[in-house]
Design a protein around this motif. Structure first.
Motif, PDB file in Angstrom:
ATOM      1  N   ASN A   1      21.071 -10.498  20.914  1.00  0.00           N
ATOM      2  CA  ASN A   1      20.436  -9.836  19.780  1.00  0.00           C
ATOM      3  C   ASN A   1      19.151 -10.540  19.391  1.00  0.00           C
ATOM      4  OD1 ASN A   1      22.500  -7.986  19.679  1.00  0.00           O
ATOM      5  ND2 ASN A   1      23.638  -9.066  18.089  1.00  0.00           N
ATOM      6  N   SER A   2      19.137 -11.859  19.467  1.00  0.00           N
ATOM      7  CA  SER A   2      17.920 -12.608  19.146  1.00  0.00           C
ATOM      8  C   SER A   2      16.800 -12.243  20.111  1.00  0.00           C
ATOM      9  CB  SER A   2      18.187 -14.107  19.207  1.00  0.00           C
ATOM     10  OG  SER A   2      19.172 -14.466  18.271  1.00  0.00           O
ATOM     11  N   HIS A   3      17.134 -12.132  21.380  1.00  0.00           N
ATOM     12  CA  HIS A   3      16.133 -11.748  22.378  1.00  0.00           C
ATOM     13  C   HIS A   3      15.583 -10.362  22.067  1.00  0.00           C
ATOM     14  CE1 HIS A   3      14.743 -10.117  26.251  1.00  0.00           C
ATOM     15  NE2 HIS A   3      14.305 -11.348  26.445  1.00  0.00           N
ATOM     16  N   ALA A   4      16.457  -9.435  21.751  1.00  0.00           N
ATOM     17  CA  ALA A   4      16.024  -8.069  21.435  1.00  0.00           C
ATOM     18  C   ALA A   4      15.218  -8.040  20.136  1.00  0.00           C
ATOM     19  CB  ALA A   4      17.234  -7.146  21.325  1.00  0.00           C
ATOM     20  N   ASN A   5      15.618  -8.832  19.147  1.00  0.00           N
ATOM     21  CA  ASN A   5      14.883  -8.863  17.880  1.00  0.00           C
ATOM     22  C   ASN A   5      13.473  -9.410  18.067  1.00  0.00           C
ATOM     23  OD1 ASN A   5      16.986  -7.789  16.431  1.00  0.00           O
ATOM     24  ND2 ASN A   5      17.805  -9.781  15.827  1.00  0.00           N
ATOM     25  N   VAL A   6      13.327 -10.469  18.828  1.00  0.00           N
ATOM     26  CA  VAL A   6      11.989 -11.028  19.077  1.00  0.00           C
ATOM     27  C   VAL A   6      11.128 -10.001  19.787  1.00  0.00           C
ATOM     28  CG1 VAL A   6      10.734 -12.766  20.415  1.00  0.00           C
ATOM     29  CG2 VAL A   6      12.711 -13.426  19.053  1.00  0.00           C
ATOM     30  N   ARG A   7      11.686  -9.315  20.778  1.00  0.00           N
ATOM     31  CA  ARG A   7      10.937  -8.284  21.493  1.00  0.00           C
ATOM     32  C   ARG A   7      10.503  -7.175  20.544  1.00  0.00           C
ATOM     33  NH1 ARG A   7      14.785  -5.475  24.836  1.00  0.00           N
ATOM     34  NH2 ARG A   7      15.021  -4.274  22.955  1.00  0.00           N
ATOM     35  N   ASP A   8      11.404  -6.721  19.684  1.00  0.00           N
ATOM     36  CA  ASP A   8      11.080  -5.623  18.775  1.00  0.00           C
ATOM     37  C   ASP A   8      10.081  -6.041  17.698  1.00  0.00           C
ATOM     38  OD1 ASP A   8      12.814  -4.101  20.240  1.00  0.00           O
ATOM     39  OD2 ASP A   8      14.479  -4.325  18.842  1.00  0.00           O
ATOM     40  N   ILE A   9      10.242  -7.237  17.158  1.00  0.00           N
ATOM     41  CA  ILE A   9       9.331  -7.702  16.115  1.00  0.00           C
ATOM     42  C   ILE A   9       7.927  -7.890  16.674  1.00  0.00           C
ATOM     43  CG2 ILE A   9       8.780  -9.685  14.633  1.00  0.00           C
ATOM     44  CD1 ILE A   9      11.842  -9.924  14.173  1.00  0.00           C
ATOM     45  N   THR A  10       7.815  -8.496  17.855  1.00  0.00           N
ATOM     46  CA  THR A  10       6.486  -8.689  18.430  1.00  0.00           C
ATOM     47  C   THR A  10       5.846  -7.355  18.807  1.00  0.00           C
ATOM     48  OG1 THR A  10       7.486  -9.099  20.600  1.00  0.00           O
ATOM     49  CG2 THR A  10       6.907 -11.018  19.254  1.00  0.00           C
ATOM     50  N   SER A  11       6.649  -6.373  19.197  1.00  0.00           N
ATOM     51  CA  SER A  11       6.083  -5.046  19.474  1.00  0.00           C
ATOM     52  C   SER A  11       5.505  -4.436  18.200  1.00  0.00           C
ATOM     53  CB  SER A  11       7.155  -4.117  20.042  1.00  0.00           C
ATOM     54  OG  SER A  11       7.593  -4.577  21.285  1.00  0.00           O
ATOM     55  N   GLY A  12       6.189  -4.596  17.088  1.00  0.00           N
ATOM     56  CA  GLY A  12       5.687  -4.078  15.817  1.00  0.00           C
ATOM     57  C   GLY A  12       4.454  -4.805  15.343  1.00  0.00           C
ATOM     58  N   ILE A  13       4.436  -6.114  15.489  1.00  0.00           N
ATOM     59  CA  ILE A  13       3.275  -6.898  15.080  1.00  0.00           C
ATOM     60  C   ILE A  13       2.074  -6.552  15.951  1.00  0.00           C
ATOM     61  CG2 ILE A  13       2.320  -9.245  15.012  1.00  0.00           C
ATOM     62  CD1 ILE A  13       5.114 -10.190  14.162  1.00  0.00           C
ATOM     63  N   HIS A  14       2.313  -6.363  17.241  1.00  0.00           N
ATOM     64  CA  HIS A  14       1.219  -6.040  18.151  1.00  0.00           C
ATOM     65  C   HIS A  14       0.538  -4.743  17.737  1.00  0.00           C
ATOM     66  CE1 HIS A  14      -0.429  -4.081  21.792  1.00  0.00           C
ATOM     67  NE2 HIS A  14      -0.934  -5.269  21.982  1.00  0.00           N
ATOM     68  N   GLY A  15       1.312  -3.716  17.431  1.00  0.00           N
ATOM     69  CA  GLY A  15       0.733  -2.444  17.008  1.00  0.00           C
ATOM     70  C   GLY A  15      -0.052  -2.555  15.722  1.00  0.00           C
ATOM     71  N   THR A  16       0.518  -3.252  14.752  1.00  0.00           N
ATOM     72  CA  THR A  16      -0.156  -3.444  13.468  1.00  0.00           C
ATOM     73  C   THR A  16      -1.444  -4.246  13.632  1.00  0.00           C
ATOM     74  OG1 THR A  16       2.005  -3.447  12.400  1.00  0.00           O
ATOM     75  CG2 THR A  16       0.165  -4.298  11.124  1.00  0.00           C
ATOM     76  N   PHE A  17      -1.390  -5.302  14.423  1.00  0.00           N
ATOM     77  CA  PHE A  17      -2.564  -6.140  14.656  1.00  0.00           C
ATOM     78  C   PHE A  17      -3.656  -5.352  15.375  1.00  0.00           C
ATOM     79  CE2 PHE A  17      -4.921  -9.273  17.186  1.00  0.00           C
ATOM     80  CZ  PHE A  17      -5.418 -10.056  16.161  1.00  0.00           C
ATOM     81  N   THR A  18      -3.267  -4.537  16.345  1.00  0.00           N
ATOM     82  CA  THR A  18      -4.237  -3.744  17.090  1.00  0.00           C
ATOM     83  C   THR A  18      -4.953  -2.752  16.172  1.00  0.00           C
ATOM     84  OG1 THR A  18      -2.895  -3.940  19.073  1.00  0.00           O
ATOM     85  CG2 THR A  18      -4.537  -2.205  19.049  1.00  0.00           C
ATOM     86  N   VAL A  19      -4.206  -2.088  15.310  1.00  0.00           N
ATOM     87  CA  VAL A  19      -4.816  -1.127  14.372  1.00  0.00           C
ATOM     88  C   VAL A  19      -5.748  -1.855  13.409  1.00  0.00           C
ATOM     89  CG1 VAL A  19      -4.312   0.435  12.461  1.00  0.00           C
ATOM     90  CG2 VAL A  19      -2.969   0.559  14.560  1.00  0.00           C
ATOM     91  N   ALA A  20      -5.351  -3.040  12.950  1.00  0.00           N
ATOM     92  CA  ALA A  20      -6.189  -3.810  12.029  1.00  0.00           C
ATOM     93  C   ALA A  20      -7.496  -4.217  12.696  1.00  0.00           C
ATOM     94  CB  ALA A  20      -5.443  -5.020  11.517  1.00  0.00           C
ATOM     95  N   VAL A  21      -7.443  -4.607  13.962  1.00  0.00           N
ATOM     96  CA  VAL A  21      -8.650  -5.035  14.666  1.00  0.00           C
ATOM     97  C   VAL A  21      -9.560  -3.849  14.949  1.00  0.00           C
ATOM     98  CG1 VAL A  21      -9.503  -5.984  16.849  1.00  0.00           C
ATOM     99  CG2 VAL A  21      -7.622  -7.107  15.651  1.00  0.00           C
ATOM    100  N   ILE A  22      -8.987  -2.736  15.373  1.00  0.00           N
ATOM    101  CA  ILE A  22      -9.786  -1.565  15.715  1.00  0.00           C
ATOM    102  C   ILE A  22     -10.445  -0.971  14.482  1.00  0.00           C
ATOM    103  CG2 ILE A  22      -9.632   0.820  16.556  1.00  0.00           C
ATOM    104  CD1 ILE A  22      -7.599  -0.156  18.577  1.00  0.00           C
ATOM    105  N   SER A  23      -9.773  -1.018  13.332  1.00  0.00           N
ATOM    106  CA  SER A  23     -10.325  -0.397  12.123  1.00  0.00           C
ATOM    107  C   SER A  23     -11.456  -1.214  11.507  1.00  0.00           C
ATOM    108  CB  SER A  23      -9.211  -0.206  11.091  1.00  0.00           C
ATOM    109  OG  SER A  23      -8.729  -1.452  10.649  1.00  0.00           O
ATOM    110  N   GLN A  24     -11.689  -2.412  11.961  1.00  0.00           N
ATOM    111  CA  GLN A  24     -12.755  -3.262  11.403  1.00  0.00           C
ATOM    112  C   GLN A  24     -14.111  -2.740  11.765  1.00  0.00           C
ATOM    113  OE1 GLN A  24     -12.479  -6.123   9.490  1.00  0.00           O
ATOM    114  NE2 GLN A  24     -10.307  -5.825   9.322  1.00  0.00           N
TER     115      GLN A  24
END
Length: 106
Positions: free
Chosen positions: A83-106
């Protein structure tokens, strides 16, 4: 291995035997394709490299979860390591999307 036999047959044996080499091959495919993506000069070259990145990434993601099962001793498998492995994968996927949108919108 018995549970996977109906869908995968003899392929499961090859994954157990060649798993680490397959993982290393996935790293090489993904890294090389990433370099080609960065150096691509046409859209067709970029698309082909992205396809190779997807293949390499699929190898990495599928085998990384299997390696967690190999690394963690059997007596500790009920303590949520998968579960920890899956949680890290899912959390980093969410952060990646949010970070990408933040960078592109600048």
């Amino acid at each position: 291995m018995v549970n996977n036999y109906p869908c995968c047959g003899e392929w499961t044996h090859w994954i157990y035997v060649w798993g680490r080499w397959l993982y290393l091959g996935g790293v090489v495919i993904f890294t090389t394709a990433s370099l080609v993506c960065g150096l691509s000069s046409s859209i067709n070259m970029l698309i082909a490299a992205r396809v190779l990145q997807g293949i390499g990434g699929a190898i990495l993601m599928s085998l990384s979860f299997a390696f967690v099962g190999d690394i963690i001793p059997k007596k500790f498998t009920g303590y949520g390591h998968f579960n920890s492995h899956a949680n890290v994968r899912d959390i980093t996927s969410g952060i990646h999307g949010t970070f990408t949108v933040a960078v592109i919108s600048q």
